[in-house]
Design an enzyme around this catalytic site. Structure first.
Site, short mmCIF file in Angstrom:
data_model
loop_
_atom_site.label_atom_id
_atom_site.label_comp_id
_atom_site.label_asym_id
_atom_site.label_seq_id
_atom_site.Cartn_x
_atom_site.Cartn_y
_atom_site.Cartn_z
N ILE A 149 0.81 -1.16 -0.20
CA ILE A 149 -0.06 0.11 -0.14
C ILE A 149 0.99 1.25 0.04
O ILE A 149 2.01 1.11 0.40
CB ILE A 149 -1.13 0.23 1.28
N ASP A 150 0.32 2.32 -0.34
CA ASP A 150 1.16 3.37 -0.97
C ASP A 150 1.85 4.10 0.68
O ASP A 150 1.11 3.87 1.64
CB ASP A 150 0.25 4.59 -1.21
N LYS A 151 2.88 4.68 0.62
CA LYS A 151 3.46 5.41 1.96
C LYS A 151 2.45 6.17 2.72
O LYS A 151 2.26 6.05 3.92
CB LYS A 151 4.80 6.15 1.41
N ARG B 143 -7.22 5.62 -5.52
CA ARG B 143 -6.90 7.34 -5.69
C ARG B 143 -7.29 7.71 -7.08
O ARG B 143 -7.84 8.51 -7.31
CB ARG B 143 -5.61 7.43 -5.25
#
Length: 307
Positions: free
Chosen positions: A140-142, A241
């Protein structure tokens, strides 16, 4: 990374396209600046001859691209606290905080989840993804928080990876998005690929893209914001997103796909991987775990609810 060779034969449809543009459309995992560097350093040959970036290709041209071997930075164990939701001899379920990078990459070789896992697990991590991503099945993204699966051995890794491939693994997120979503639920089925202009971003596109399916349902409406649950059928980079932004409901705090002026001072997008469900890769028993919204996320929802 070992030296890699890529060979292409130019089709009629690509006639008269600059070679740098041709390569950027074919080699979507590489940035334009990196491909330009390869051209400048004579790592690209057209019909066995070096060529400049502005050269226009012709149908039938043979292109060879050599990507030199990269010297990998050593990934060291680091004593970083982990929020472990579940653990057994085969796997872990970890709750990643916002701001932590999952696996090392250029500019982020320390402070990552992998650094923490190497310290906590030692040599007990699957090696299928190589030294830079031991045990990591998905990411998962930062600036996205929430649950991640980690495999301790290759058997567990293969079993869980197969569920991801077959779309049978449950992955559900909660997101606070801009605007009032009128429909109570829906599905966004639009392919995602590298952005045609900004190579650091992803976009809904039909060129060099992969299938991307997001199911959403409204959890609560706050007038100018909506709290939604998003379930992933596929797992493309930045999928939720990109899909929500494309349909006019960017995630609050998203600095890449969101609005220019945010109402709240946020460190990243309000997107939380709150649920994961899967068949245990060894026992076959179905397991499901949930993680509550982080305090900063819950605080904003409560504030909006009381307006």
């Amino acid at each position: 990374m070992e030296e890699k060779r890529y060979d292409f034969t130019v089709a009629d449809i690509a006639e008269s396209i600059r070679i740098d543009k041709y390569l950027s459309e074919r080699m979507t995992d590489f940035s334009r600046s990196y491909l330009k560097k390869l051209l400048d350093e004579d790592c690209v040959q057209l019909n066995e001859k070096s060529v400049r970036a502005n050269h226009k290709v012709r149908a039938g041209d043979k292109i060879c691209v050599l990507c030199p071997a990269l010297k990998e930075a050593e990934i060291l164990p680091e004593n970083i606290p982990l929020d472990i939701v579940y653990e057994d001899g085969d796997m872990l379920v970890v709750n990643k905080p916002q701001g932590m990078v999952v696996h090392p990459a250029a500019g982020n070789y320390t402070g990552t989840l992998v650094n923490a896992l190497l310290y906590y697990c030692g040599d007990s991590l699957s090696g299928i993804n190589g030294e830079k991503r031991p045990g990591i099945l998905h990411r998962i993204d930062k600036d996205t928080s929430g649950l991640l699966l980690v495999a301790k051995n290759d058997i567990a890794h293969r079993g869980l990876a197969e569920q991801i491939k077959e779309h049978s693994l449950t992955r559900a997120y909660q997101a606070l998005v801009h605007g009032n979503i009128r429909m109570d639920s829906g599905t966004i089925d639009e392919p995602i690929g590298r952005h045609p202009v900004d190579r650091k971003k992803m976009a809904v596109t039909y060129q060099h893209a992969k299938e991307a399916v997001t199911h959403y349902r409204v959890l609560e409406r706050y007038g100018r914001y909506t709290l939604v649950e998003c379930r992933l059928e596929t797992g493309r980079t930045h999928q939720i997103r990109v899909h929500m932004s494309k349909h006019g409901h960017p995630i609050a705090g998203d600095k890449t796909y969101g609005v220019k002026k945010e109402e709240f001072r946020l460190d990243g997008q309000l997107l939380h991987a709150y649920k994961v469900g899967f068949l245990h890769p060894v026992t076959g028993v179905y397991m499901e775990f949930q993680s509550p919204l982080p305090p900063y996320f819950e605080k904003i929802c409560k504030m909006l609810k009381n307006l």
